[in-house]
Design a protein around this motif. Structure first.
Motif, PDB file in Angstrom:
ATOM      1  N   VAL A  65       0.839  -1.203   0.000  1.00 52.25           N
ATOM      2  CA  VAL A  65       0.000   0.000   0.000  1.00 52.25           C
ATOM      3  C   VAL A  65       0.877   1.258   0.000  1.00 52.25           C
ATOM      4  O   VAL A  65       0.614   2.210  -0.729  1.00 52.25           O
ATOM      5  N   GLN A  66       1.939   1.235   0.793  1.00 55.23           N
ATOM      6  CA  GLN A  66       2.826   2.398   0.856  1.00 55.23           C
ATOM      7  C   GLN A  66       3.496   2.675  -0.490  1.00 55.23           C
ATOM      8  O   GLN A  66       3.630   3.823  -0.894  1.00 55.23           O
ATOM      9  N   ARG A  67       3.902   1.614  -1.198  1.00 52.86           N
ATOM     10  CA  ARG A  67       4.547   1.799  -2.508  1.00 52.86           C
ATOM     11  C   ARG A  67       3.572   2.282  -3.571  1.00 52.86           C
ATOM     12  O   ARG A  67       3.975   2.890  -4.554  1.00 52.86           O
ATOM     13  N   ALA A  68       2.283   2.000  -3.381  1.00 54.99           N
ATOM     14  CA  ALA A  68       1.277   2.422  -4.366  1.00 54.99           C
ATOM     15  C   ALA A  68       1.010   3.929  -4.289  1.00 54.99           C
ATOM     16  O   ALA A  68       0.536   4.523  -5.246  1.00 54.99           O
ATOM     17  N   ALA A  69       1.308   4.535  -3.149  1.00 54.86           N
ATOM     18  CA  ALA A  69       1.061   5.974  -2.978  1.00 54.86           C
ATOM     19  C   ALA A  69       2.028   6.768  -3.851  1.00 54.86           C
ATOM     20  O   ALA A  69       3.153   6.335  -4.077  1.00 54.86           O
ATOM     21  N   PRO A  70       1.632   7.919  -4.327  1.00 52.22           N
ATOM     22  CA  PRO A  70       0.326   8.553  -4.110  1.00 52.22           C
ATOM     23  C   PRO A  70      -0.756   7.932  -4.991  1.00 52.22           C
ATOM     24  O   PRO A  70      -0.478   7.402  -6.056  1.00 52.22           O
ATOM     25  N   PHE A  71      -1.968   8.024  -4.504  1.00 46.43           N
ATOM     26  CA  PHE A  71      -3.141   7.525  -5.217  1.00 46.43           C
ATOM     27  C   PHE A  71      -3.761   8.657  -6.022  1.00 46.43           C
ATOM     28  O   PHE A  71      -3.446   9.826  -5.799  1.00 46.43           O
ATOM     29  N   PRO A  72      -4.680   8.329  -6.935  1.00 48.92           N
ATOM     30  CA  PRO A  72      -5.395   9.412  -7.630  1.00 48.92           C
ATOM     31  C   PRO A  72      -6.114  10.294  -6.603  1.00 48.92           C
ATOM     32  O   PRO A  72      -6.625   9.783  -5.603  1.00 48.92           O
TER      33      PRO A  72
END
Length: 89
Positions: A65-72
């Motif tokens: 989840v941390q690596r996916a940030a930033p999100f739209p």
């Protein structure tokens, strides 16, 4: 915004998360991660909602989840808190 905006945004977040490689698991299992997306798409909160019972896997699941940030960036008024199951490869 109606339910469509909220549903569409949740789909965007899940699609964004799906692009991050999942952790390898020594045995079958999964962890549930609860997280909140900020008004500009930044990760505000990220924690284990339900442990996989493996500290290493739980840490790796948080990193997904941390690596996916930033999100739209979310549209105004939509739910910005999510719970997602991270399963090992």
């Amino acid at each position: 915004p109606g339910n469509a905006a909220s549903t569409n945004y949740a789909g965007l977040v899940m699609q964004h998360l799906s692009r991050v490689r999942r952790p390898r698991a020594a045995s079958p299992g999964s962890a549930f991660i609860s997280f909140t997306v900020g008004k500009r798409g930044e990760l505000e909160d990220c924690r284990i909602a339900k442990s996989s019972r493996s500290a290493r896997f739980d840490r790796d699941a948080l990193k997904v989840v941390q690596r996916a940030a930033p999100f739209p960036a979310p549209p105004p008024g939509v739910n910005r808190t999510f719970s997602v199951e991270i399963e090992g490869e």
